[in-house]
Motif scaffolding. Sequence first.
Motif, mmCIF file in Angstrom:
data_model
loop_
_atom_site.group_PDB
_atom_site.id
_atom_site.type_symbol
_atom_site.label_atom_id
_atom_site.label_comp_id
_atom_site.label_asym_id
_atom_site.label_seq_id
_atom_site.Cartn_x
_atom_site.Cartn_y
_atom_site.Cartn_z
ATOM 1 N N ASP A 2 26.578 32.813 37.469
ATOM 2 C CA ASP A 2 25.376 33.642 37.657
ATOM 3 C C ASP A 2 25.765 35.117 37.750
ATOM 4 O O ASP A 2 25.524 35.779 38.763
ATOM 5 N N GLY A 6 23.924 38.640 41.310
ATOM 6 C CA GLY A 6 24.389 39.400 42.462
ATOM 7 C C GLY A 6 24.320 40.902 42.321
ATOM 8 O O GLY A 6 24.788 41.617 43.217
ATOM 9 N N ASP A 8 22.047 42.978 42.712
ATOM 10 C CA ASP A 8 21.336 43.647 43.809
ATOM 11 C C ASP A 8 22.132 43.610 45.106
ATOM 12 O O ASP A 8 21.815 44.335 46.050
ATOM 13 N N ALA A 9 23.180 42.772 45.139
ATOM 14 C CA ALA A 9 23.953 42.622 46.369
ATOM 15 C C ALA A 9 25.250 43.418 46.345
ATOM 16 O O ALA A 9 25.719 43.878 47.389
ATOM 17 N N PHE A 10 25.853 43.587 45.166
ATOM 18 C CA PHE A 10 27.161 44.246 45.123
ATOM 19 C C PHE A 10 27.334 45.000 43.811
ATOM 20 O O PHE A 10 26.614 44.787 42.831
ATOM 21 N N TRP A 33 30.049 46.244 48.530
ATOM 22 C CA TRP A 33 28.685 45.942 48.970
ATOM 23 C C TRP A 33 28.419 46.713 50.258
ATOM 24 O O TRP A 33 29.324 47.032 51.024
ATOM 25 N N LEU A 36 24.411 44.581 53.708
ATOM 26 C CA LEU A 36 23.637 43.420 53.268
ATOM 27 C C LEU A 36 22.819 42.872 54.437
ATOM 28 O O LEU A 36 23.345 42.658 55.529
ATOM 29 N N TYR A 40 25.794 37.029 51.360
ATOM 30 C CA TYR A 40 25.631 36.679 49.948
ATOM 31 C C TYR A 40 26.865 35.910 49.481
ATOM 32 O O TYR A 40 27.984 36.406 49.594
ATOM 33 N N GLU A 41 26.649 34.703 48.979
ATOM 34 C CA GLU A 41 27.748 33.868 48.502
ATOM 35 C C GLU A 41 27.842 33.948 46.976
ATOM 36 O O GLU A 41 26.847 33.689 46.279
ATOM 37 N N GLN A 42 29.003 34.320 46.470
ATOM 38 C CA GLN A 42 29.243 34.359 45.033
ATOM 39 C C GLN A 42 30.191 33.230 44.651
ATOM 40 O O GLN A 42 31.313 33.160 45.164
ATOM 41 N N SER A 70 34.234 29.879 46.293
ATOM 42 C CA SER A 70 33.203 30.837 46.657
ATOM 43 C C SER A 70 33.762 31.927 47.561
ATOM 44 O O SER A 70 34.750 31.713 48.283
ATOM 45 N N THR A 72 32.037 34.787 50.344
ATOM 46 C CA THR A 72 30.811 35.209 51.012
ATOM 47 C C THR A 72 30.944 36.650 51.506
ATOM 48 O O THR A 72 31.894 36.984 52.201
#
Length: 252
Positions: A2, A6, A8-10, A33, A36, A40-42, A70, A72
């Motif tokens: 995806d 992300g 908008d998060a980083f 980032w 937050l 947020y988990e990538q 992952s 976070t």
Amino acid sequence: MDPYAGLDAFDFVQQAPSPGLAAFVDHFWVVTWTELAEPYEQRILSHPTVNLNIAPGHRRIAGVIRGGFSYTMRGSGRVLGVRFRPGGFRTFLGGPVSELTGRFAEISDMYGAAGTALCEAVLAEPSAAAAIARVEAFLLDQAPREDPLAEEAAALVALAEAEAPMVRVEQLAARSGRSTRSLQRLFRDYVGIGPKWVIRRFRLYEAAERVYEGLDLATLAAELGYTDQAHLTRDFTAAVGMTPAAYARRRS
């Protein structure tokens, strides 16, 4: 996975290495980032490469990770990373890259006081560009030596990535001029993992894109060399953490 979810998060940026490291390093990367509201988990599906990562929560060298993993993000932070070329880390390791496969090694354990000092300097440096310069200087101080076998391994990994119809190790061996066993030894020594995994991983990347575009799974499985749709679904789910259908729905 995806990759756009992300944004908008980083923030994510890449930087090419200096000429002295171009034979060993693919690129430097920085993820930042700020404030937050929620963690947020990538999820990450690894490439057949070694990465060096420095962040407040970890200071480590990541070998090739067979499955996904992952990271976070919370509050504010920054991760600085070095993505080495396939085969490019062997000169810094001084041994088979397979020694790192499937695990994370602490930088301080591998490089002692010099590694600890590097991590402290990078974490204290507010400028990402200056932090990258510190890592570059550290790597150059290791006096890396170019290796024709590392270049061969990198070229073969690139070939496996570019040739979508390539689905079997025997095909790559034929293109390389090596026997299958010789090719496997080269990959274990320099890439850290066998050519079968590398080929299959690149085909999974392609599957993720084409599933999103709506291609029929049975057709895709045949094109990517899987025995049937169920085989593709099992491999995809094991690596990505969800079925192809669920991934397509999530991305849409």
